[in-house]
Design an enzyme around this catalytic site. Structure first.
Site, PDB file in Angstrom:
ATOM      1  N   THR A  20      -5.572-133.514-135.250  1.00 48.66           N
ATOM      2  CA  THR A  20      -4.228-133.900-135.847  1.00 48.66           C
ATOM      3  C   THR A  20      -3.961-132.932-136.841  1.00 48.66           C
ATOM      4  O   THR A  20      -2.708-132.337-137.061  1.00 48.66           O
ATOM      5  CB  THR A  20      -4.851-134.978-136.646  1.00 48.66           C
ATOM      6  OG1 THR A  20      -5.064-136.126-135.823  1.00 48.66           O
ATOM      7  CG2 THR A  20      -3.606-135.675-137.576  1.00 48.66           C
TER       8      THR A  20
ATOM      9  N   ASP B  66      -6.775-132.638-128.266  1.00 48.49           N
ATOM     10  CA  ASP B  66      -7.096-134.022-129.078  1.00 48.49           C
ATOM     11  C   ASP B  66      -8.565-133.964-128.775  1.00 48.49           C
ATOM     12  O   ASP B  66      -9.149-133.867-127.572  1.00 48.49           O
ATOM     13  CB  ASP B  66      -6.359-135.121-128.448  1.00 48.49           C
ATOM     14  CG  ASP B  66      -6.606-136.386-129.174  1.00 48.49           C
ATOM     15  OD1 ASP B  66      -5.616-137.032-129.758  1.00 48.49           O
ATOM     16  OD2 ASP B  66      -7.634-136.907-129.470  1.00 48.49           O
TER      17      ASP B  66
HETATM   18  N1  ASP Z   1      -7.098-137.942-132.214  1.00 49.85           N
HETATM   19  C1  ASP Z   1      -7.182-137.014-133.041  1.00 49.85           C
HETATM   20  C2  ASP Z   1      -8.302-136.094-132.603  1.00 49.85           C
HETATM   21  O1  ASP Z   1      -9.644-136.533-132.721  1.00 49.85           O
HETATM   22  C3  ASP Z   1      -7.521-137.602-134.523  1.00 49.85           C
HETATM   23  C4  ASP Z   1      -7.644-136.673-135.635  1.00 49.85           C
HETATM   24  O2  ASP Z   1      -7.955-135.614-135.558  1.00 49.85           O
HETATM   25  O3  ASP Z   1      -7.833-137.160-136.814  1.00 49.85           O
HETATM   26  O4  ASP Z   1      -8.050-135.048-132.280  1.00 49.85           O
END
Ligand code: ASP
Length: 344
Positions: free
Chosen positions: A13, A57
């Site tokens: 993220t 991701d």
């Molecule tokens: N879905 C994201 C990931 O794990 C969540 C995050 O980075 O907070 O890449």
């Protein structure tokens, strides 16, 4: 001499932007991330970067990516004072645990961080996390040695040992917690390291990176009412060499005869089974109740106070070394990288 830090950007993220068509967040490139943190220049460090192509991701992380991170650290080990790995939060604790086993004799900081809100958003936690992670990666003690000599997760107000941490919130900025081991540092107005908690014992040997990871492992979550058919099916997968059995409370399981028989057949086939509690805090104590005692009498290994993330990656690592089931079972009960507390 300015501190030299290598940032390894894997995605998550922290570097994501919104896809205008689907309105979902998708990983974006490193230059976008750095453009949004101009304050990094105020640190006066020499910073280089390696970027995953494409950034991920972290739900798409696989053992091949752990090997890529480990290789980037190993090949650049002598050229940098510390390493910051930018990573999605979802599987961060798995990556941190895996790296803690793979990077044997690590004596430099490997600080993993990310954020809950993308770096381009006004209220992002990414800027602070990135800057604090860089400062921790550059921190030295009074002898000029790295303050942190292990794999750690920095998130919001805490620095956690990587193989002790768990993602515990999908909403809060303090997304991680270690239930069985104290914080390595608390982050407030300053960064307060806990030198008692930080890893200090070292063999004196050179970094020895292990790239072999065996993914023929599985996890079984117990629940009241689990049927003989379901359990037998889960236990009988032919390629599986090791199973993390997630048990109740202090490591308890049903005492029914069919349950014991199914587990015994599995262990007799040479499958290693480790007992890890579903509770966040506390430890497996096999001899406290009949259900736990039964498991240990069948040859199920105690996971002590290990996290699920550390247990599954430790199994991958141990089978990846080419050890026999007996050797794996023995090593699972040993503290290899600060991941378990013995005699508790
Ligand atoms: N879905 C994201 C990931 O794990 C969540 C995050 O980075 O907070 O890449």
């Amino acid at each position: 001499m300015k501190p030299r830090i290598l940032i390894i950007y894997t995605g998550g993220t922290i570097g994501m932007i919104e896809d205008l068509r689907t309105k979902t967040l998708k990983p974006f490139d490193f230059s976008h991330l750095m453009e949004n943190v101009p304050k990094v220049k105020m640190l006066n460090y020499e910073i280089d970067n390696i970027q995953f192509q494409p950034p991920l991701d972290s739900s798409d992380m696989h053992t091949t990516h752990w090997k890529d991170i480990a290789r980037s650290i190993t090949e650049n080990y002598d050229s940098y004072d510390g390493f910051v790995v930018l990573h999605g939060t979802d599987t961060m604790a798995y990556t941190a645990s895996a790296l803690s086993f793979m990077l044997e004799n690590l004596r430099k900081p490997v600080i993993i961080t990310g954020s809950q809100l993308p770096i381009g958003e006004v209220r992002t936690d990414g800027e602070e996390n990135l800057i604090t992670a860089l400062q921790i990666a550059a921190a030295t003690d009074s002898f000029g040695l790295p303050m942190v000599r292990e794999v750690a997760i920095l998130f919001e107000n805490y620095l956690w040992r990587g193989n002790r941490a768990t993602k515990r919130s999908a909403n809060n900025f303090n997304a991680f917690k270690s239930y069985n081991y104290p914080a390595l540092a608390k982050i407030g107005l300053g960064i307060h390291f806990d030198t008692e908690a930080l890893k200090r014992e070292h063999s004196g040997e050179a970094l020895n990176t292990h790239y072999g990871l065996d993914t023929d492992v599985a996890a079984i979550d117990l629940f009241p009412g689990i049927s003989a058919g379901t359990l037998r099916h889960q236990l009988s997968c032919p390629s599986v060499k090791g199973i993390v059995l997630r048990t109740f409370g202090a490591g308890n399981a049903p005492t029914a005869q069919w349950f014991a028989e199914a587990l015994k057949e599995t262990i007799d086939r040479g499958v290693v089974v480790i007992n890890v509690t579903q509770c966040g805090n506390g430890s497996v104590h096999c001899s406290r109740y009949m259900g736990g005692d039964l498991l240990s009498s069948l040859g199920v290994v105690s996971g002590h106070d290990i996290t699920f993330e550390a247990a599954i990656t430790k199994m991958m690592y141990l089978f990846g070394l080419g050890l026999t089931p007996e050797e794996v079972a023995k090593k699972l009960e040993q503290n290899l990288a600060g991941e378990i507390t013995l005699n508790n």
